[in-house]
Design a protein around this motif. Sequence first.
Motif, short mmCIF file in Angstrom:
data_model
loop_
_atom_site.label_atom_id
_atom_site.label_comp_id
_atom_site.label_asym_id
_atom_site.label_seq_id
_atom_site.Cartn_x
_atom_site.Cartn_y
_atom_site.Cartn_z
N ASN A 156 -8.96 2.91 3.57
CA ASN A 156 -7.77 2.10 3.86
C ASN A 156 -7.98 0.65 3.48
O ASN A 156 -7.10 0.00 2.88
CB ASN A 156 -7.37 2.23 5.32
CG ASN A 156 -8.48 1.87 6.30
OD1 ASN A 156 -9.63 2.25 6.10
ND2 ASN A 156 -8.16 1.14 7.36
N TRP A 157 -9.16 0.10 3.79
CA TRP A 157 -9.42 -1.31 3.45
C TRP A 157 -9.56 -1.50 1.95
O TRP A 157 -9.20 -2.56 1.42
CB TRP A 157 -10.66 -1.80 4.19
CG TRP A 157 -10.37 -2.03 5.64
CD1 TRP A 157 -10.70 -1.22 6.68
CD2 TRP A 157 -9.65 -3.14 6.20
NE1 TRP A 157 -10.23 -1.75 7.86
CE2 TRP A 157 -9.58 -2.93 7.60
CE3 TRP A 157 -9.05 -4.28 5.65
CZ2 TRP A 157 -8.94 -3.82 8.45
CZ3 TRP A 157 -8.42 -5.16 6.49
CH2 TRP A 157 -8.36 -4.93 7.88
N ILE A 174 -5.99 -1.80 0.74
CA ILE A 174 -5.43 -3.10 1.11
C ILE A 174 -6.02 -4.19 0.23
O ILE A 174 -5.30 -5.08 -0.26
CB ILE A 174 -5.69 -3.38 2.60
CG1 ILE A 174 -4.90 -2.38 3.46
CG2 ILE A 174 -5.30 -4.82 2.96
CD1 ILE A 174 -5.32 -2.37 4.93
N ARG A 175 -7.33 -4.13 -0.01
CA ARG A 175 -7.97 -5.10 -0.91
C ARG A 175 -7.35 -5.03 -2.30
O ARG A 175 -7.19 -6.06 -2.98
CB ARG A 175 -9.48 -4.81 -0.98
CG ARG A 175 -10.26 -5.72 -1.90
CD ARG A 175 -11.78 -5.59 -1.68
NE ARG A 175 -12.21 -4.22 -1.48
CZ ARG A 175 -12.36 -3.32 -2.46
NH1 ARG A 175 -12.09 -3.66 -3.72
NH2 ARG A 175 -12.78 -2.09 -2.21
N GLN A 190 -10.63 -9.50 10.87
CA GLN A 190 -10.89 -8.79 9.62
C GLN A 190 -9.74 -8.98 8.63
O GLN A 190 -9.96 -9.21 7.43
CB GLN A 190 -11.09 -7.31 9.91
CG GLN A 190 -11.64 -6.51 8.73
CD GLN A 190 -11.99 -5.08 9.11
OE1 GLN A 190 -11.76 -4.64 10.25
NE2 GLN A 190 -12.54 -4.33 8.17
N ILE A 191 -8.51 -8.91 9.13
CA ILE A 191 -7.33 -9.13 8.27
C ILE A 191 -7.32 -10.57 7.76
O ILE A 191 -7.08 -10.82 6.57
CB ILE A 191 -6.04 -8.83 9.05
CG1 ILE A 191 -5.96 -7.35 9.44
CG2 ILE A 191 -4.81 -9.20 8.20
CD1 ILE A 191 -4.83 -7.02 10.39
N MET A 240 -9.90 -11.14 4.92
CA MET A 240 -9.46 -10.65 3.61
C MET A 240 -8.32 -11.49 3.05
O MET A 240 -8.25 -11.76 1.85
CB MET A 240 -9.01 -9.18 3.71
CG MET A 240 -8.59 -8.58 2.36
SD MET A 240 -8.34 -6.81 2.40
CE MET A 240 -10.02 -6.20 2.46
N GLU A 270 -16.78 0.78 3.78
CA GLU A 270 -15.70 -0.19 3.96
C GLU A 270 -14.49 0.48 4.60
O GLU A 270 -13.78 -0.12 5.41
CB GLU A 270 -15.29 -0.80 2.62
CG GLU A 270 -14.14 -1.81 2.74
CD GLU A 270 -13.61 -2.28 1.41
OE1 GLU A 270 -13.12 -3.42 1.34
OE2 GLU A 270 -13.66 -1.49 0.44
N GLY A 315 -6.22 2.44 9.87
CA GLY A 315 -6.93 3.56 9.27
C GLY A 315 -6.50 4.92 9.84
O GLY A 315 -7.33 5.82 9.99
N PHE A 351 -3.77 -0.62 8.32
CA PHE A 351 -4.82 -1.49 8.85
C PHE A 351 -5.63 -0.77 9.92
O PHE A 351 -6.83 -1.03 10.08
CB PHE A 351 -4.20 -2.76 9.46
CG PHE A 351 -3.72 -3.75 8.44
CD1 PHE A 351 -4.64 -4.50 7.70
CD2 PHE A 351 -2.36 -3.95 8.21
CE1 PHE A 351 -4.21 -5.42 6.76
CE2 PHE A 351 -1.93 -4.87 7.27
CZ PHE A 351 -2.86 -5.60 6.54
N THR A 403 0.86 -1.18 0.00
CA THR A 403 0.00 0.00 0.00
C THR A 403 0.89 1.24 0.00
O THR A 403 0.70 2.18 -0.75
CB THR A 403 -0.92 0.02 1.23
OG1 THR A 403 -0.13 -0.23 2.41
CG2 THR A 403 -2.00 -1.03 1.12
#
Length: 493
Positions: A425-426, A429-430, A482-483, A486, A422, A449, A447, A389
């Motif tokens: 930041n996510w 990362i996605r 959450q990590i 994903m 969402e 944010g 992660f 990122t």
Amino acid sequence: MKKRSSGILLHISSLPGDYGIGDFGKGAYDFIDFLEHSGQCYWQILPIGITGYGDSPYQSFSAYAGNPYFIDLNELIQLGYLDRKQVEKADLGNHKHKIDYKKLYDYKMPLLKEAYENAKIKLRHELDRFLQAEGDWLENFALYMALKGFNGNQSWTNWTEGYENKGTEAALAFQKTHESEIYFWIFTQYFFFKQWFALKAVANSKNIQIIGDLPIYVAEDSADVWAHPEYFKLDAKRRPTCVAGCPPDAFSATGQLWGNPIYDWHYMAQNAFKWWINRIDYSLNLFDMIRIDHFRGFDAYWEIPYGDLTAENGKWVKGPGIKLFEAIQKELGDVNIIAEDLGFLTESVIELRKATGFPGMKVLEFAFDTREESDYLPHNFDKDCIAYTGTHDNDTIMGWMDHVMKSDREFAVEYLKLDKHEGYNWGFIRGIWSSTAYLAIAQMQDFLGLDSKARMNTPSTLGGNWVYRISDRDLTKGLSEQIKHMTKLYGRL
């Protein structure tokens, strides 16, 4: 084997803990548990060398020595070398998210010296064995640091005449009469590496690999230049004839003046690149993989006249090229290296990286330039690369979104289908977790944010850098789940 995987970038100094800076104590082990619970395979850190003026891990007093600030004081308390009440009274800084390096220098270093005084008789045999095992680099470093203290902590270029090299009569005499001061630095390295290898063993036992960071250059104020001037472009008075940096560009009108001495690559080639082979070999013992900073400098480097105040009058000079890496491969076999190949790259730099077989880097924050098609856009990735990122030199994602040009932000929103629900930041990362890159890495700040206040470093600035820390409250079960979700979703678990 290059399997599809992911990891988190967080320096040792940024870990949570009770003593003013992240260290090799409980906070580090808790973070390893967090990585495991999050399904991560890699922990990337910055250089772990002892830092000087400006606190940058890329300007170290030694290419080999570790930073004493990272020593876990709790172990010294448990061994009886420090009193817990004494440690608790020391003002090491109480800000949970910022490091105060002055307080660490003023109070943690005296604590380490107190521990040494209490341990030196009991540990003398162990310290002698450690010195013998580590050999040339440790002897040079310990003598250098003791002499540095004797000379008011100035760079060796300002020391009293007679100490300008390890082989002078004055330096040899000092070595005989100041044994305790020298052995203090051996003591710090003994505990640094003892604790580091214990931490690394636990990480590896949980199938987490550690990515270390190797600066291409060493500092002028270092044991390396002082003890081995023959490897650098120095004049008769052992002053650099030229220094390293970057030319002027869109980010800096006067370029970047790093100030590191330039290697005498001709001399190094005559010696079969032994200095570099030893350095790579040593680093691969410390880490499972290493990232070499400023890889393009091996192809060609920006050489600036010593004494210049900016980088404007520099020139490109040809580096050692593939011959260096052929020598490394011949001695060490295939090595696990990431090439930091960011910025403007010539065809010859690209060819050199391909010839080495090292994967390069792709930074998503660099991708969204509406003026041109970018190699950093995920649809242009190949599999053999590391996707980020952002790095320690970039703003956080949320900071980037706040400060980037409107057109570039809109491009990122459209390309990544970002939405506030969402979290921007996510979405970033996605973007790299779903890419073809075999390894994807994001900063811990992303992660979480966090905005620009959590930025690790702003290049070409002095002060306010390298200070960010997380707290233990940041490492929640919800975040790790959450990590992990994903990571599993995009086949990196």
